[in-house]
Write an enzyme that holds these catalytic residues in place. Sequence first.
Site, PDB file in Angstrom:
ATOM      1  N   LEU A 247       0.685  -1.351  -0.140  1.00  0.00           N
ATOM      2  CA  LEU A 247       0.032   0.343   0.147  1.00  0.00           C
ATOM      3  C   LEU A 247       1.037   1.258  -0.123  1.00  0.00           C
ATOM      4  O   LEU A 247       0.684   2.413  -0.842  1.00  0.00           O
ATOM      5  CB  LEU A 247      -0.895   0.378   1.455  1.00  0.00           C
ATOM      6  CG  LEU A 247      -2.021  -0.907   1.175  1.00  0.00           C
ATOM      7  CD1 LEU A 247      -2.955  -1.294   2.780  1.00  0.00           C
ATOM      8  CD2 LEU A 247      -2.700  -1.081  -0.421  1.00  0.00           C
TER       9      LEU A 247
ATOM     10  N   HIS B 160       6.437  -9.619   5.220  1.00  0.00           N
ATOM     11  CA  HIS B 160       5.521  -8.425   4.547  1.00  0.00           C
ATOM     12  C   HIS B 160       5.853  -7.469   5.745  1.00  0.00           C
ATOM     13  O   HIS B 160       5.978  -6.086   5.379  1.00  0.00           O
ATOM     14  CB  HIS B 160       4.847  -8.548   3.634  1.00  0.00           C
ATOM     15  CG  HIS B 160       4.931  -6.901   2.787  1.00  0.00           C
ATOM     16  ND1 HIS B 160       4.832  -6.819   1.738  1.00  0.00           N
ATOM     17  CD2 HIS B 160       4.128  -5.683   3.186  1.00  0.00           C
ATOM     18  CE1 HIS B 160       5.034  -5.902   1.155  1.00  0.00           C
ATOM     19  NE2 HIS B 160       4.040  -5.007   2.349  1.00  0.00           N
ATOM     20  N   GLU B 161       5.232  -7.709   6.489  1.00  0.00           N
ATOM     21  CA  GLU B 161       4.584  -5.987   7.565  1.00  0.00           C
ATOM     22  C   GLU B 161       5.328  -6.656   8.314  1.00  0.00           C
ATOM     23  O   GLU B 161       6.165  -5.475   8.646  1.00  0.00           O
ATOM     24  CB  GLU B 161       3.152  -6.790   8.575  1.00  0.00           C
ATOM     25  CG  GLU B 161       1.844  -7.356   7.549  1.00  0.00           C
ATOM     26  CD  GLU B 161       2.021  -5.914   6.943  1.00  0.00           C
ATOM     27  OE1 GLU B 161       2.184  -4.845   7.027  1.00  0.00           O
ATOM     28  OE2 GLU B 161       0.992  -5.993   5.451  1.00  0.00           O
TER      29      GLU B 161
HETATM   30 NI    NI Z   1       3.060  -3.989   2.764  1.00  0.00          NI
END
Ligand code: NI
Length: 173
Positions: free
Chosen positions: A94, A135-136
């Site tokens: 994002l 990823h986080e």
């Molecule tokens: Ni991300």
Amino acid sequence: MPIRKIVYYPDPILLRPTEPVDEIDDSIRTLVADMIETAYAAPGVGLAANQVGVGLRLTVIDLSVGEAPDQLRVLINPRILEERGRQVEEEGCLSVPGFTAPVARPSWVRVEATDLDGKRHEIVSEGLMARAICHELDHLDGRLYLHRLSSLKRERLKKRIDRAIEQGEWARI
Ligand code: NI
């Protein structure tokens, strides 16, 4: 709950390791509620606190993006205990809107994290959930998926991103 503004690359808060959460108080509960709302609105399967400009070690993940309430995970001060295997899949973020790239991740991970009630849990996951967690957790360590690419691919993608930013296609905050 208000939707928060998502911070875009190359904002420096995305490139700095986050600080551990000391205490789960009302400000943390509000932050988590806002992050869930923001992830669902985006829509995205996960969001790290530094992606909404808060440098704390916490993330929310929901592969169903709000469709299945039991899939929501709030990971406070998460830590990878063990990882196995390898998977390569197309990945986006994002904070890097409009771009994706194939990224290699472990196919299985075991992590520990605190939930909103202050309980420490172990979570074992594979496939997409393992990818989302990695990823986080990278975000929380100040890393983006761009850093997981080969230097050649990373430079090529960065040039395309720089061009998009220059041409104003990338809404700056
Ligand atoms: Ni991300």
